[in-house]
Design a protein around this motif. Structure first.
Motif, PDB file in Angstrom:
ATOM      1  N   UNK A  90       0.787  -1.259   0.017  1.00 35.53           N
ATOM      2  CA  UNK A  90      -0.172  -0.058   0.125  1.00 35.53           C
ATOM      3  C   UNK A  90       0.818   1.121  -0.031  1.00 35.53           C
ATOM      4  N   UNK A  91       2.113   1.268   0.693  1.00 34.61           N
ATOM      5  CA  UNK A  91       2.822   2.344   0.777  1.00 34.61           C
ATOM      6  C   UNK A  91       3.446   2.503  -0.648  1.00 34.61           C
ATOM      7  N   UNK A  92       3.943   1.370  -1.498  1.00 34.73           N
ATOM      8  CA  UNK A  92       4.346   1.403  -3.029  1.00 34.73           C
ATOM      9  C   UNK A  92       3.078   2.076  -3.693  1.00 34.73           C
ATOM     10  N   UNK A  93       1.821   1.715  -3.365  1.00 39.46           N
ATOM     11  CA  UNK A  93       0.886   2.209  -4.343  1.00 39.46           C
ATOM     12  C   UNK A  93       0.653   3.828  -4.130  1.00 39.46           C
ATOM     13  N   UNK A  94       0.898   4.235  -2.717  1.00 34.78           N
ATOM     14  CA  UNK A  94       0.722   5.660  -2.680  1.00 34.78           C
ATOM     15  C   UNK A  94       1.949   6.475  -3.240  1.00 34.78           C
ATOM     16  N   UNK A  95       3.309   5.783  -3.177  1.00 37.85           N
ATOM     17  CA  UNK A  95       4.215   6.367  -4.060  1.00 37.85           C
ATOM     18  C   UNK A  95       4.109   6.600  -5.411  1.00 37.85           C
ATOM     19  N   UNK A  96       3.747   5.741  -6.005  1.00 35.26           N
ATOM     20  CA  UNK A  96       3.173   5.498  -7.274  1.00 35.26           C
ATOM     21  C   UNK A  96       2.177   6.589  -7.793  1.00 35.26           C
ATOM     22  N   UNK A  97       1.265   6.573  -6.583  1.00 34.18           N
ATOM     23  CA  UNK A  97       0.035   7.714  -7.000  1.00 34.18           C
ATOM     24  C   UNK A  97       0.622   8.979  -6.911  1.00 34.18           C
ATOM     25  N   UNK A  98       1.536   9.010  -6.060  1.00 36.87           N
ATOM     26  CA  UNK A  98       1.915  10.348  -5.884  1.00 36.87           C
ATOM     27  C   UNK A  98       2.828  10.908  -7.184  1.00 36.87           C
ATOM     28  N   UNK A 144       2.622   9.522 -10.021  1.00 39.45           N
ATOM     29  CA  UNK A 144       1.357  10.071 -11.373  1.00 39.45           C
ATOM     30  C   UNK A 144       0.828  11.277 -11.101  1.00 39.45           C
ATOM     31  N   UNK A 145       0.575  11.584  -9.705  1.00 40.04           N
ATOM     32  CA  UNK A 145       0.043  12.841  -9.458  1.00 40.04           C
ATOM     33  C   UNK A 145       0.973  14.037  -9.788  1.00 40.04           C
ATOM     34  N   UNK A 146       2.038  13.921  -9.489  1.00 42.33           N
ATOM     35  CA  UNK A 146       3.003  14.959  -9.930  1.00 42.33           C
ATOM     36  C   UNK A 146       3.264  15.093 -11.573  1.00 42.33           C
ATOM     37  N   UNK A 147       3.219  13.961 -12.154  1.00 42.16           N
ATOM     38  CA  UNK A 147       3.220  14.104 -13.673  1.00 42.16           C
ATOM     39  C   UNK A 147       1.845  14.721 -14.309  1.00 42.16           C
ATOM     40  N   UNK A 148       0.584  14.358 -13.576  1.00 45.57           N
ATOM     41  CA  UNK A 148      -0.374  14.958 -13.985  1.00 45.57           C
ATOM     42  C   UNK A 148      -0.421  16.577 -13.753  1.00 45.57           C
ATOM     43  N   UNK A 149      -0.063  16.796 -12.483  1.00 52.71           N
ATOM     44  CA  UNK A 149      -0.050  18.244 -12.198  1.00 52.71           C
ATOM     45  C   UNK A 149       0.972  19.195 -13.207  1.00 52.71           C
TER      46      UNK A 149
END
Length: 84
Positions: A9-17, A19-24
């Motif tokens: 779950x922590x890896x998922x959070x890192x990956x999601x963050x 992706x969020x940075x790329x999207x931003x």
């Protein structure tokens, strides 16, 4: 089991963050492009663009004898200028 699921779950959070940075970042680029487009609109922008085009020396700005001499001197038009 709990430890591995926590790690996943922590890896998922890192990956999601990430992706969020790329999207931003992509959104920021889109906003910059939109602002450039918005700045190029309006009467003042059209007049500025027209003045910039007129400032360039181009065959499109020539008229009359100047245009005729330019066309005769152009390599591609020489056969036609001589009547061939």
């Amino acid at each position: 089991f709990f430890h591995t699921s926590l790690r996943i779950s922590s890896l998922r959070i890192i990956i999601m963050s990430e992706e969020a940075a790329k999207f931003t970042e992509s959104l920021k680029q889109q906003v910059e492009e939109s602002r450039k487009k918005w700045a190029s609109r309006g009467k003042e922008a059209r007049l500025a663009a027209q003045q910039a085009r007129l400032a360039k020396s181009s065959w499109r700005n020539l008229s009359g004898m100047n245009l005729m001499v330019h066309e005769i001197r152009h390599v591609g038009n020489r056969p036609f200028a001589w009547g061939f």
